[in-house]
Design a protein around this motif. Structure first.
Motif, short mmCIF file in Angstrom:
data_model
loop_
_atom_site.label_atom_id
_atom_site.label_comp_id
_atom_site.label_asym_id
_atom_site.label_seq_id
_atom_site.Cartn_x
_atom_site.Cartn_y
_atom_site.Cartn_z
N GLY A 1 -6.28 -2.68 -7.50
CA GLY A 1 -6.82 -3.80 -8.66
C GLY A 1 -6.45 -5.00 -8.08
N ASP A 2 -6.14 -5.74 -8.89
CA ASP A 2 -5.93 -7.62 -8.08
C ASP A 2 -4.81 -7.65 -7.38
N SER A 3 -4.45 -9.14 -7.66
CA SER A 3 -3.28 -9.72 -7.01
C SER A 3 -2.28 -8.82 -7.99
N ILE A 4 -1.88 -8.68 -9.33
CA ILE A 4 -0.97 -8.25 -9.08
C ILE A 4 -0.26 -6.71 -8.99
N GLY A 5 -1.58 -6.09 -8.96
CA GLY A 5 -1.04 -4.51 -7.82
C GLY A 5 -1.08 -5.29 -6.22
N ARG A 6 -1.22 -6.15 -5.99
CA ARG A 6 -0.74 -6.70 -4.39
C ARG A 6 0.27 -6.85 -4.46
N GLN A 7 1.04 -7.29 -5.61
CA GLN A 7 2.20 -8.08 -5.46
C GLN A 7 3.56 -6.88 -5.81
N GLN A 8 3.53 -5.52 -5.96
CA GLN A 8 4.04 -4.14 -6.95
C GLN A 8 3.42 -3.57 -5.35
N PHE A 9 2.86 -3.53 -4.75
CA PHE A 9 2.57 -2.45 -3.18
C PHE A 9 3.45 -3.49 -2.38
N GLN A 10 3.16 -4.74 -2.52
CA GLN A 10 4.47 -5.68 -1.38
C GLN A 10 5.82 -4.78 -1.54
N SER A 11 5.66 -5.70 -2.89
CA SER A 11 7.56 -5.21 -3.13
C SER A 11 7.78 -4.21 -3.38
N LEU A 12 7.30 -2.88 -3.15
CA LEU A 12 7.75 -1.72 -2.42
C LEU A 12 7.91 -1.40 -1.61
N MET A 13 6.76 -1.80 -0.79
CA MET A 13 6.87 -2.25 0.67
C MET A 13 7.99 -2.20 1.67
N CYS A 14 8.36 -3.32 1.22
CA CYS A 14 10.02 -4.41 1.15
C CYS A 14 10.90 -3.28 1.23
N MET A 15 10.55 -3.15 -0.41
CA MET A 15 11.79 -2.35 -0.91
C MET A 15 12.29 -0.60 0.03
N ALA A 16 10.89 -0.41 0.21
CA ALA A 16 11.11 1.04 1.78
C ALA A 16 11.39 0.77 2.43
N THR A 17 11.57 0.01 3.67
CA THR A 17 11.80 -0.56 4.90
C THR A 17 12.37 -2.02 5.06
N GLY A 18 12.93 -1.90 3.47
CA GLY A 18 14.28 -2.70 3.70
C GLY A 18 14.26 -4.70 4.33
N GLY A 19 12.99 -4.07 4.31
CA GLY A 19 12.57 -5.86 4.60
C GLY A 19 12.85 -5.86 6.47
N GLU A 20 12.30 -4.76 7.17
CA GLU A 20 12.85 -5.07 7.65
C GLU A 20 11.31 -4.43 9.30
#
Length: 131
Positions: A10-29
């Motif tokens: 999707g658009d930038s909203i989907g990108r933000q959801q993807f980025q949030s999930l990646m941050c949660m899954a990696t702990g931001g590291e």
């Protein structure tokens, strides 16, 4: 979600959801457990691009893939004159983007979104709707 693929298309909203999930899954590291697998999905950064539009990462410890594919309209786009890439663009509302058609059956979870790009003023003047 072991051995599963989660896709945001999707658009930038989907990108933000993807980025949030990646941050949660990696702990931001950064982690050696996360590998870039964008090439397997044809998601590569073009030489003229300042940043990639699409991303795909696999968590090797769980074999879980999380990916994002940019599609502002969730429809296929094609030039009206295929010999001239600068020609007007037709939105093929009867066809999802080629990426979705190619990989749909490999995706276990699909999150799609679009909206902001459908307002009248958001389309470039050279775009037209296909019959």
């Amino acid at each position: 979600m072991q051995h599963k693929t989660i896709a945001f298309i999707g658009d930038s909203i989907g990108r933000q959801q993807f980025q949030s999930l990646m941050c949660m899954a990696t702990g931001g590291e950064d982690s050696s457990q996360v590998e870039n697998v964008g090439e397997a999905y044809g998601l590569i950064k073009l030489p003229e691009a300042t940043r990639p539009n699409d991303f795909a990462y696999r968590f090797t410890n769980t074999n879980t893939t999380i990916l994002y594919y940019w599609s502002s309209s969730l429809s296929d786009l094609e030039p009206l004159n295929k010999a001239n890439p600068d020609s007007k663009i037709a939105m093929r509302l009867d066809r999802p983007p080629a990426f979705m058609r190619q990989f749909l059956y490999q995706l276990d979870v699909l999150v799609i979104d679009t909206g902001n790009h459908w307002s009248k003023g958001k389309f470039q003047e050279k775009s037209v709707l296909a019959d």
